[in-house]
Write an enzyme that holds these catalytic residues in place. Structure first.
Site, mmCIF file in Angstrom:
data_model
loop_
_atom_site.group_PDB
_atom_site.id
_atom_site.type_symbol
_atom_site.label_atom_id
_atom_site.label_comp_id
_atom_site.label_asym_id
_atom_site.label_seq_id
_atom_site.Cartn_x
_atom_site.Cartn_y
_atom_site.Cartn_z
ATOM 1 C CE LYS A 52 3.206 6.341 -9.136
ATOM 2 N NZ LYS A 52 3.838 5.460 -8.166
ATOM 3 C CD GLN A 96 6.357 6.253 -5.509
ATOM 4 O OE1 GLN A 96 5.255 6.556 -5.912
ATOM 5 N NE2 GLN A 96 7.202 5.539 -6.236
ATOM 6 C CG ASP A 119 1.047 0.688 -6.340
ATOM 7 O OD1 ASP A 119 1.001 1.096 -7.507
ATOM 8 O OD2 ASP A 119 1.715 1.232 -5.437
#
Ligand code: NAP
Length: 294
Positions: A52, A96, A119
């Site tokens: 990422k 994460q 997200d």
């Protein structure tokens, strides 16, 4: 005849280069910033975070990594999220997952401002998905799948989509996105899960079949309607018989056999994976525009 390959890597490259141009065109307003928070030392999470960060730097997004050991603690994490929510250089916050034992993921996700939830996991963004309000952050993997589907099937109206898997990050949001009345959707949606006794009864009816179960080789050729479009979300590490002692990545679909039945199919790797990271970048640029009123 062998199926068309839905090349997620190629679609992702196209979208990323457009995003890079967009970022240059917005540079008088500053640079989009993504905070990437990693707790613990899960090797797969470390790989995803590295990917990422690289994707950000490739297109000109600033990424800020916050890495801590497992013992960082939920209270500190919630405090950090609060600081990031109020930090003007940060447009998107990504924690994460999975978090180590002892952290309440629900509490952590809900602490992220819905306006920085790139997200797309916050209940406010998911609620907007359910009511068909696209003015929100759409979860990256289903959003990537939707784009791959739309590029392959131009007119989705009335197409029967069967999704195998009902997780909160893939199956459920994707089902809600594809059932909406807009030109990126307008489908009839069936969702299968582990209580579906014979999934082939459903998968054989699919014009578009999405496999998101996390079960290698679950979808066999005789479970697919000839001419169907197949999207394989599954990402499973299995022993590689050609390289003893090594692993390889496979999807949920028996790719070699199903490609002889389907009209189009996405591979693993090189399918949904690159699209997921791309939609994270797209959401970050969207957040930057939102925060700067552009
Ligand atoms: N490429 C990407 O970017 C990306 C992103 C996210 C996930 N993934 C991959 O996609 C897969 C799914 O991820 P997830 O997070 O959604 O997984 P998950 O939370 O484990 O959910 C799996 C879903 O599949 C259902 N299921 C499992 N085995 C089944 C079977 N034999 N028949 C019918 N349904 C079955 C489960 O049913 P129940 O609800 O009844 O348990 C559950 O709803 C994994 O391989 C994951 O690594 C890839």
């Amino acid at each position: 005849m062998s199926a068309e390959i839905i090349d997620g890597k190629q679609i992702a490259t196209e979208i990323r280069s457009k995003l890079a141009e967009e970022i240059i065109s917005l540079s008088s307003h500053g640079v989009p910033g993504l905070a990437v928070v990693l707790i613990g030392n899960n090797p797969a999470s470390e790989v995803y975070v590295r990917m990422k960060k690289k994707a950000c730097s490739d297109i000109g997004v600033n990424s800020y990594e916050y890495s801590f050991g497992e013992d960082y603690g939920e209270e500190n994490l919630l405090k950090l999220i609060d600081e990031l929510n109020n930090d003007s250089k940060i447009n998107g916050i990504l924690v994460q997952l999975p978090l180590p034992r002892g952290y309440d993921e629900k509490k952590v996700i809900e602490a992220i401002s819905p306006l920085k939830d790139v997200d797309g996991f916050h209940p406010e963004n998911l609620g907007r998905i359910v009511i068909g309000d696209r003015d929100c952050f759409q979860p990256c993997t289903p959003y990537g799948c939707q784009i791959m589907i739309k590029r392959t099937v131009k007119n989705l109206k009335g197409k029967h989509v069967v999704i195998v898997g009902r997780s909160n990050i893939v199956g459920k949001p994707l089902a809600n996105m594809l059932v909406q009345k807009n030109d990126m959707a307008n489908c009839i949606v069936t969702v299968c899960h582990s209580a579906s006794e014979d999934i082939s009864k459903f998968t054989l009816q699919a014009d578009i079949l999405v496999a998101a179960a996390g079960s290698p080789g679950l979808i066999k050729a005789d479970m697919v309607k000839p001419g169907a479009v197949v999207i394989d979300v599954g990402t499973n590490r299995v022993d590689d018989p050609e390289n003893p002692g090594k692993c390889k990545l496979v999807g949920d679909v028996d790719f070699e056999a199903v490609k002889e039945v389907a009209a189009a199919i996405s591979p693993v790797p090189g399918g949904v994976g690159p699209m997921t990271i791309t939609m994270l970048l797209e959401n970050t640029v969207k957040a930057f525009r939102l925060h700067n009123d552009i």
